[in-house]
Write a protein that holds these residues in place. Sequence first.
Motif, mmCIF file in Angstrom:
data_model
loop_
_atom_site.group_PDB
_atom_site.id
_atom_site.type_symbol
_atom_site.label_atom_id
_atom_site.label_comp_id
_atom_site.label_asym_id
_atom_site.label_seq_id
_atom_site.Cartn_x
_atom_site.Cartn_y
_atom_site.Cartn_z
ATOM 1 N N ILE A 58 0.869 -1.187 0.000
ATOM 2 C CA ILE A 58 0.000 0.000 0.000
ATOM 3 C C ILE A 58 0.897 1.227 0.000
ATOM 4 O O ILE A 58 1.783 1.354 0.870
ATOM 5 N N VAL B 176 -3.088 3.439 -2.575
ATOM 6 C CA VAL B 176 -3.462 2.373 -3.511
ATOM 7 C C VAL B 176 -2.689 1.092 -3.167
ATOM 8 O O VAL B 176 -1.551 1.155 -2.712
ATOM 9 N N MET C 185 -11.886 -5.363 5.615
ATOM 10 C CA MET C 185 -11.698 -6.505 6.502
ATOM 11 C C MET C 185 -12.912 -6.693 7.430
ATOM 12 O O MET C 185 -13.059 -7.712 8.067
HETATM 13 P P1 AMP Z 1 -8.886 -8.532 -2.510
HETATM 14 O O1 AMP Z 1 -10.286 -8.675 -2.011
HETATM 15 O O2 AMP Z 1 -8.078 -9.777 -2.446
HETATM 16 O O3 AMP Z 1 -8.785 -7.816 -3.795
HETATM 17 O O4 AMP Z 1 -8.117 -7.591 -1.472
HETATM 18 C C1 AMP Z 1 -8.398 -6.250 -1.370
HETATM 19 C C2 AMP Z 1 -8.070 -5.822 0.016
HETATM 20 O O5 AMP Z 1 -6.872 -5.052 -0.014
HETATM 21 C C3 AMP Z 1 -9.105 -4.893 0.595
HETATM 22 O O6 AMP Z 1 -10.191 -5.582 1.173
HETATM 23 C C4 AMP Z 1 -8.299 -4.110 1.606
HETATM 24 O O7 AMP Z 1 -8.264 -4.800 2.832
HETATM 25 C C5 AMP Z 1 -6.906 -4.080 0.999
HETATM 26 N N1 AMP Z 1 -6.643 -2.779 0.377
HETATM 27 C C6 AMP Z 1 -6.799 -2.466 -0.926
HETATM 28 N N2 AMP Z 1 -6.494 -1.179 -1.141
HETATM 29 C C7 AMP Z 1 -6.131 -0.665 0.030
HETATM 30 C C8 AMP Z 1 -5.711 0.623 0.461
HETATM 31 N N3 AMP Z 1 -5.598 1.642 -0.377
HETATM 32 N N4 AMP Z 1 -5.420 0.790 1.763
HETATM 33 C C9 AMP Z 1 -5.528 -0.261 2.623
HETATM 34 N N5 AMP Z 1 -5.921 -1.487 2.274
HETATM 35 C C10 AMP Z 1 -6.236 -1.703 1.008
#
Ligand code: AMP
Length: 341
Positions: free
Chosen positions: A96, A114, A222
């Motif tokens: 991130i 991002v 989460m």
């Molecule tokens: P997925 O569902 O495997 O695509 O994972 C995406 C996960 O990445 C999200 O549910 C967040 O927990 C984490 N995530 C994505 N972008 C960010 C961000 N900019 N800041 C913090 N966590 C992020």
Amino acid sequence: MITEILRGDNLSPAIDALKKGEVVAFPTETVYGLGADATNSRACQKIFEAKGRPSDNPLIVHVLDIKGLESVLAGSMPKAAAVLTEKFWPGPLTVIVPSNDTIPPLVRGFMPTVAVRSPSHLIARALIAAVNRPLAAPSANRSGRPSPTRVKDVWQDLHGRIPYIIDGGDSLVGLESTIVDLSVVPPLLLRPGFIGLEMLESALGERVLIPGAETPHKAPGMKYRHYAPRAPVIWINMREDHHIERAIVRLQKKFPNMALMAPGKWQRMHSGSFVTLGDTTEDMARQLFSGFRELDQRKPDAIVVVWEENDRGVGLAVANRLGKAAALEVKEEGPEKQVTE
Ligand code: AMP
Ligand code: MG
């Protein structure tokens, strides 16, 4: 919409679709992803629609290499990002970082940061290269369901909702990427994965914190229910065989139609549906989600998983996913005590 499954040597229809702002499911080494041009907000909106994903849950942006990371980064490269991407990319590590305007707010969950990863899977890489754009890609499942590790899992969840699924065989890792937040100091492990905490710490030469335990910070998204099959999951988190045996017997009485996921030696105890978990934690990681899906199709009244928690390497990630999926965890309470449910 009719969904077509493409072979890995026939990517052109998928490349054309991605260029036109459509979504495509494709294999990565972690799990199958549902991708779209990450710079195109309307294309990415279709990912949320196909998955039924809440719009405050940001997507991971897939790039080829550190140049791809630079193209979406605001400001100068954090030292930790340079070190970790040099060591673990391409591979199952998401970083991130502060985001520039290339990536639309929807993809970032309307945050200034991002999530970026460079997949090692050759099909994923071929798509990113051919489309010549970063690809936003969360797991290719309906929101809340276990992540897909096989083509048939993607088909089960998304057929009729997306134009193409690319067949790349079964996922090697089987769990989603490790996510580390490098927009803060010290770095935070937002989601454990195949790249373990100790691997990150030894590469960085500094501590990486786990949210919750040491900070109140939580990863967006989460809070949502994750990884869960339809049947309630009961996790027998124990070491001693005689305790495990007793727990299985008790649960069989309570759930006459239960399914069991366990190391092979426990099959002798269960005449109902059974999935063998391999001997190593890596095997467990690879088989957890497909096991959930296989057993769920047989409509059991519970899915009981036998696995003793550990925090080495991918162990932390397996414990995290299983903990989120489980409605109940049965732990050992010492040799004299009965197990509690
Ligand atoms: P997925 O569902 O495997 O695509 O994972 C995406 C996960 O990445 C999200 O549910 C967040 O927990 C984490 N995530 C994505 N972008 C960010 C961000 N900019 N800041 C913090 N966590 C992020
Ligand atoms: Mg997901």
